[in-house]
Design a protein around this motif. Structure first.
Motif, mmCIF file in Angstrom:
data_model
loop_
_atom_site.group_PDB
_atom_site.id
_atom_site.type_symbol
_atom_site.label_atom_id
_atom_site.label_comp_id
_atom_site.label_asym_id
_atom_site.label_seq_id
_atom_site.Cartn_x
_atom_site.Cartn_y
_atom_site.Cartn_z
ATOM 1 N N ALA A 1 10.643 -8.955 7.357
ATOM 2 C CA ALA A 1 10.004 -7.721 6.879
ATOM 3 C C ALA A 1 9.661 -6.842 8.068
ATOM 4 O O ALA A 1 8.517 -6.797 8.523
ATOM 5 C CB ALA A 1 8.758 -8.056 6.068
ATOM 6 N N VAL A 2 10.646 -6.123 8.582
ATOM 7 C CA VAL A 2 10.444 -5.299 9.777
ATOM 8 C C VAL A 2 10.350 -3.812 9.454
ATOM 9 O O VAL A 2 9.926 -3.022 10.303
ATOM 10 C CB VAL A 2 11.582 -5.547 10.802
ATOM 11 C CG1 VAL A 2 11.535 -6.966 11.320
ATOM 12 C CG2 VAL A 2 12.949 -5.224 10.202
ATOM 13 N N LEU A 3 10.751 -3.408 8.240
ATOM 14 C CA LEU A 3 10.723 -1.981 7.893
ATOM 15 C C LEU A 3 9.754 -1.680 6.746
ATOM 16 O O LEU A 3 9.367 -0.548 6.542
ATOM 17 C CB LEU A 3 12.129 -1.495 7.564
ATOM 18 C CG LEU A 3 13.101 -1.594 8.750
ATOM 19 C CD1 LEU A 3 14.498 -1.154 8.341
ATOM 20 C CD2 LEU A 3 12.625 -0.756 9.930
ATOM 21 N N LYS A 4 9.472 -2.642 5.966
ATOM 22 C CA LYS A 4 8.367 -2.667 5.015
ATOM 23 C C LYS A 4 8.321 -1.532 4.005
ATOM 24 O O LYS A 4 9.227 -1.367 3.214
ATOM 25 C CB LYS A 4 7.039 -2.811 5.768
ATOM 26 C CG LYS A 4 6.977 -4.094 6.593
ATOM 27 C CD LYS A 4 5.642 -4.305 7.233
ATOM 28 C CE LYS A 4 5.643 -5.603 8.035
ATOM 29 N NZ LYS A 4 4.372 -5.854 8.735
ATOM 30 N N THR A 5 7.254 -0.691 4.018
ATOM 31 C CA THR A 5 6.849 0.113 2.867
ATOM 32 C C THR A 5 7.970 0.930 2.228
ATOM 33 O O THR A 5 8.252 0.793 1.034
ATOM 34 C CB THR A 5 5.697 1.059 3.261
ATOM 35 O OG1 THR A 5 4.639 0.279 3.823
ATOM 36 C CG2 THR A 5 5.181 1.791 2.037
ATOM 37 N N LYS A 6 8.630 1.805 2.982
ATOM 38 C CA LYS A 6 9.653 2.667 2.383
ATOM 39 C C LYS A 6 10.781 1.857 1.764
ATOM 40 O O LYS A 6 11.257 2.182 0.668
ATOM 41 C CB LYS A 6 10.207 3.622 3.450
ATOM 42 C CG LYS A 6 9.209 4.671 3.929
ATOM 43 C CD LYS A 6 9.839 5.582 4.969
ATOM 44 C CE LYS A 6 8.837 6.644 5.440
ATOM 45 N NZ LYS A 6 9.425 7.538 6.467
ATOM 46 N N TYR A 7 11.168 0.801 2.448
ATOM 47 C CA TYR A 7 12.280 -0.011 1.947
ATOM 48 C C TYR A 7 11.846 -0.871 0.755
ATOM 49 O O TYR A 7 12.656 -1.145 -0.130
ATOM 50 C CB TYR A 7 12.847 -0.863 3.079
ATOM 51 C CG TYR A 7 13.646 -0.036 4.070
ATOM 52 C CD1 TYR A 7 15.023 0.064 3.974
ATOM 53 C CD2 TYR A 7 13.009 0.691 5.071
ATOM 54 C CE1 TYR A 7 15.762 0.837 4.861
ATOM 55 C CE2 TYR A 7 13.724 1.480 5.966
ATOM 56 C CZ TYR A 7 15.099 1.547 5.855
ATOM 57 O OH TYR A 7 15.819 2.326 6.727
ATOM 58 N N ARG A 8 10.577 -1.248 0.732
ATOM 59 C CA ARG A 8 10.085 -1.970 -0.445
ATOM 60 C C ARG A 8 10.094 -1.070 -1.670
ATOM 61 O O ARG A 8 10.405 -1.496 -2.785
ATOM 62 C CB ARG A 8 8.670 -2.491 -0.179
ATOM 63 C CG ARG A 8 8.613 -3.671 0.775
ATOM 64 C CD ARG A 8 7.184 -4.090 1.047
ATOM 65 N NE ARG A 8 7.131 -5.145 2.055
ATOM 66 C CZ ARG A 8 6.018 -5.547 2.654
ATOM 67 N NH1 ARG A 8 4.867 -4.972 2.336
ATOM 68 N NH2 ARG A 8 6.040 -6.505 3.564
ATOM 69 N N HIS A 9 9.731 0.200 -1.469
ATOM 70 C CA HIS A 9 9.768 1.151 -2.585
ATOM 71 C C HIS A 9 11.196 1.324 -3.092
ATOM 72 O O HIS A 9 11.437 1.377 -4.304
ATOM 73 C CB HIS A 9 9.210 2.506 -2.138
ATOM 74 C CG HIS A 9 7.725 2.510 -1.927
ATOM 75 N ND1 HIS A 9 6.861 1.782 -2.704
ATOM 76 C CD2 HIS A 9 6.952 3.156 -1.004
ATOM 77 C CE1 HIS A 9 5.619 1.983 -2.298
ATOM 78 N NE2 HIS A 9 5.644 2.810 -1.255
ATOM 79 N N ILE A 10 12.138 1.427 -2.173
ATOM 80 C CA ILE A 10 13.544 1.568 -2.574
ATOM 81 C C ILE A 10 14.005 0.323 -3.333
ATOM 82 O O ILE A 10 14.686 0.423 -4.362
ATOM 83 C CB ILE A 10 14.423 1.818 -1.335
ATOM 84 C CG1 ILE A 10 14.169 3.233 -0.802
ATOM 85 C CG2 ILE A 10 15.901 1.615 -1.657
ATOM 86 C CD1 ILE A 10 14.844 3.520 0.508
ATOM 87 N N SER A 11 13.627 -0.836 -2.846
ATOM 88 C CA SER A 11 13.989 -2.082 -3.529
ATOM 89 C C SER A 11 13.425 -2.104 -4.942
ATOM 90 O O SER A 11 14.124 -2.476 -5.899
ATOM 91 C CB SER A 11 13.466 -3.279 -2.742
ATOM 92 O OG SER A 11 13.612 -4.463 -3.491
ATOM 93 N N ARG A 12 12.167 -1.702 -5.084
ATOM 94 C CA ARG A 12 11.540 -1.728 -6.406
ATOM 95 C C ARG A 12 12.234 -0.778 -7.374
ATOM 96 O O ARG A 12 12.492 -1.137 -8.533
ATOM 97 C CB ARG A 12 10.056 -1.370 -6.285
ATOM 98 C CG ARG A 12 9.314 -1.464 -7.619
ATOM 99 C CD ARG A 12 7.815 -1.312 -7.463
ATOM 100 N NE ARG A 12 7.459 0.021 -6.981
ATOM 101 C CZ ARG A 12 6.915 0.253 -5.791
ATOM 102 N NH1 ARG A 12 6.671 -0.744 -4.961
ATOM 103 N NH2 ARG A 12 6.617 1.492 -5.426
ATOM 104 N N GLU A 13 12.562 0.415 -6.912
ATOM 105 C CA GLU A 13 13.227 1.377 -7.798
ATOM 106 C C GLU A 13 14.659 0.934 -8.117
ATOM 107 O O GLU A 13 15.134 1.124 -9.243
ATOM 108 C CB GLU A 13 13.222 2.770 -7.168
ATOM 109 C CG GLU A 13 11.839 3.355 -6.929
ATOM 110 C CD GLU A 13 11.031 3.499 -8.205
ATOM 111 O OE1 GLU A 13 11.614 3.490 -9.304
ATOM 112 O OE2 GLU A 13 9.787 3.610 -8.105
ATOM 113 N N ALA A 14 15.341 0.335 -7.135
ATOM 114 C CA ALA A 14 16.694 -0.178 -7.403
ATOM 115 C C ALA A 14 16.638 -1.319 -8.413
ATOM 116 O O ALA A 14 17.533 -1.457 -9.267
ATOM 117 C CB ALA A 14 17.335 -0.655 -6.096
#
Length: 552
Positions: free
Chosen positions: A470-483
């Protein structure tokens, strides 16, 4: 034969021959002690030639003597270690001479993903003269066992005999319920132990010391067995934590390593047919394929392609079992909603037949999990993690923050293209009758492709925003959730469409047998409505995903 299981939480201490066993009654919470008769324990430890078990921090042994004699597996756990136990005569029906005992199949099953089709042979023989003292709390419950061990061990492959004395404190079932309280109890006991000139042991297990090393890592290095691949920072002796500035290849290889570890952990659960195990293993296989595909430009194309092909085969076998399981669960839920009783004709056809299909498909999965092809897949994944072949792009060792942004943008474009194709196919099949059904097939196929694209995007984002990478965290987690929302919407639509097809085929068989088919029609209408609602949600989910991606 089924095994028993327990969590082993213990601490070890080095002592000399003149050390005196502590009285322990000074320990807060200990009211009295009970000393057992001295017993003799004879254990044989097994491993492959390449020490595959030790490399994964697993131990397989056969022990005679004491209250828990039998075959044991010890493996890492969140707190302490998990110990599995079988009787000495497992798979044999009677006593077996310890000098000729081979590891039984029942004992091998939980470690098959680690040892694969390699042979286990004796690694060390350890003889222990043990005097155990039970520490009893108020109310009479034993909370810990203190073992005074005099050990003689022979390194079977090296031919060296070693002897030492050690103390061991192990928590018993009467120990406190919370981890904090258990730690406090061990700490209090440790004060009494260290007061008798004991020192905290440098070796976590007898097997390491039997082989002349202070730790399992030292054993592997001494035997020239590869350990986990070092990153460039580790090799230089720098901080090894992965960050947004770490080379992308280091982050993705570590993500793959963690997924392979999950596969190894799920393997025994699938073999034992634990609830939801097939689904979880299939999900990890899909996640591995997606990560390899999304970040493929970092690595040798042929090697990545081969791994993806092998994972596709494994996923297909698991998918056959999972699909039957889902059909049965969905049918059972629907029949309950409609008030149908267990045992009627519809339940028998929709639920019981699906369960039988699952059993047969699970048996096929077990054959796959015991095949040479499956073991070679694990070998190939291990080799990829230890020695990844980099492409010219990967050799540049660009930071993951740069590479991941490009990958997510590329995967989002891929999803948009497939979603556009799905929308076009859906529009075309509303333009008039199509006797052949080709338009329906095109539309469903395009939707399925869009779903798979959403899944790959999701897993590509997860690889850099969850777990140990988990090196990029928040923005990429949001993208994962929406995907994931896009994937779920399209997945629910597909599941409903497949269920309607299954209902139609089953209804035809029921009609031919003279049975009422009303319930099949009612279930079809409900499934079609669910599918339509899910499909209507997908454009909104895709729009939210695109908006999230704008922030990268």
């Amino acid at each position: 034969m089924k095994h028993t299981s327990q969590v082993e939480i213990e601490r070890k201490y080095d002592v000399d021959e003149n050390a005196v066993v502590p009285p322990f009654t000074s320990v807060v919470g200990i009211e009295s002690v009970s000393v057992d008769d001295t017993v003799q324990l004879e254990a044989v430890y097994y491993d492959t030639e390449g020490l595959d078990l030790l490399r994964k921090r697993h131990i397989v042994r056969r022990r005679e003597g004491g209250g828990d004699e039998g075959w044991h597996i010890k493996r890492p756990a969140g707190e302490g270690r998990t110990e599995l136990h079988w009787p000495l005569d497992v798979d044999s029906g009677g006593d077996v001479d310890s000098s000729i005992a081979a590891v039984p199949d029942s004992v091998l099953e939980p470690v098959r993903a680690i040892v694969r089709d390699r042979i286990l042979t004796p690694l060390a023989r350890i003889s222990t003269r043990r005097t155990a003292t039970h520490l009893i709390a108020e109310g009479g419950s034993a909370v810990a066992e203190f073992a005074d061990d005099h050990v003689t061990a022979s390194d079977v492959r090296g031919g060296t005999v070693r002897a030492w004395r050690e103390w061991e404190v192990e928590l018993l079932p009467g120990a406190p319920d919370s981890e904090e309280a258990r730690t406090a109890l061990l700490d209090a006991i440790e004060v009494a132990v260290l007061a008798e000139a004991a020192t905290v042991s440098s070796s976590p297990a007898k097997i390491a010391r039997a082989l002349g090393q202070s730790s399992l890592g030292d054993v592997l290095r001494g035997a020239e067995v590869p350990v986990a691949k070092q990153t460039s920072k580790q090799a230089a002796g720098q901080d090894s934590r992965l960050t947004a500035k770490s080379p992308a290849v280091d982050v993705i290889v570590e993500a793959v390593r963690q997924l392979v570890e999950q596969l190894e952990q799920l393997d025994p659960e699938v073999r034992a047919d634990q609830p939801d195990s097939v689904h979880r293993m299939r999900s990890v296989v899909r996640r591995l394929r997606s990560v390899l595909a999304a970040y493929r430009r970092l690595f040798d194309a042929e090697r990545v392609g081969s791994l993806r092909d092998q994972l596709t085969t494994l996923g297909g076998v698991l998918g056959a079992a999972r699909d039957a399981e889902v059909r049965g669960q969905l049918a059972d839920d629907e029949l309950c909603e409609l008030g149908h009783r267990t045992g009627d004709a519809a339940h028998r056809r929709l639920v019981e037949e699906s369960l039988e299909e699952y059993r047969q498909a699970h048996a096929g999965a077990l054959r796959m999990l015991s095949s040479a092809a499956y073991y070679r897949l694990f070998d190939a994944l291990d080799e990829f993690v230890a020695n990844p072949s980099l492409s010219a792009h990967g050799e540049k060792r660009q930071p993951i923050r740069i590479v991941a942004a490009k990958v997510i943008a590329r995967e989002l474009a891929r999803l948009r293209a497939r979603a556009g194709a799905a929308a076009f196919a859906g529009a075309s099949r509303t333009g008039g009758a199509d006797v052949s059904g080709d338009r329906d097939a095109r539309g469903d196929g395009a939707l399925h492709d869009a779903r798979k694209a959403a899944r790959r995007l999701r897993f590509a984002a997860d690889a850099v925003s969850t777990g140990g990478t988990a090196v990029l965290k928040t923005k990429y987690r949001h993208i994962s959730r929406e995907a994931e929302r896009v994937q779920d919407a399209l997945g629910d639509h597909r599941d409903s469409a497949l269920f309607v097809q299954h209902l139609l085929l089953t209804s035809n068989r029921a009609h031919a047998a003279g049975e009422s088919t009303f319930v099949y029609g009612a279930m079809s209408v409900r499934a079609e409505h669910r599918g339509a609602a899910a499909l209507n949600e997908s454009p909104k989910a895709l729009k939210r995903l695109a908006k999230r991606a704008e922030s990268l």
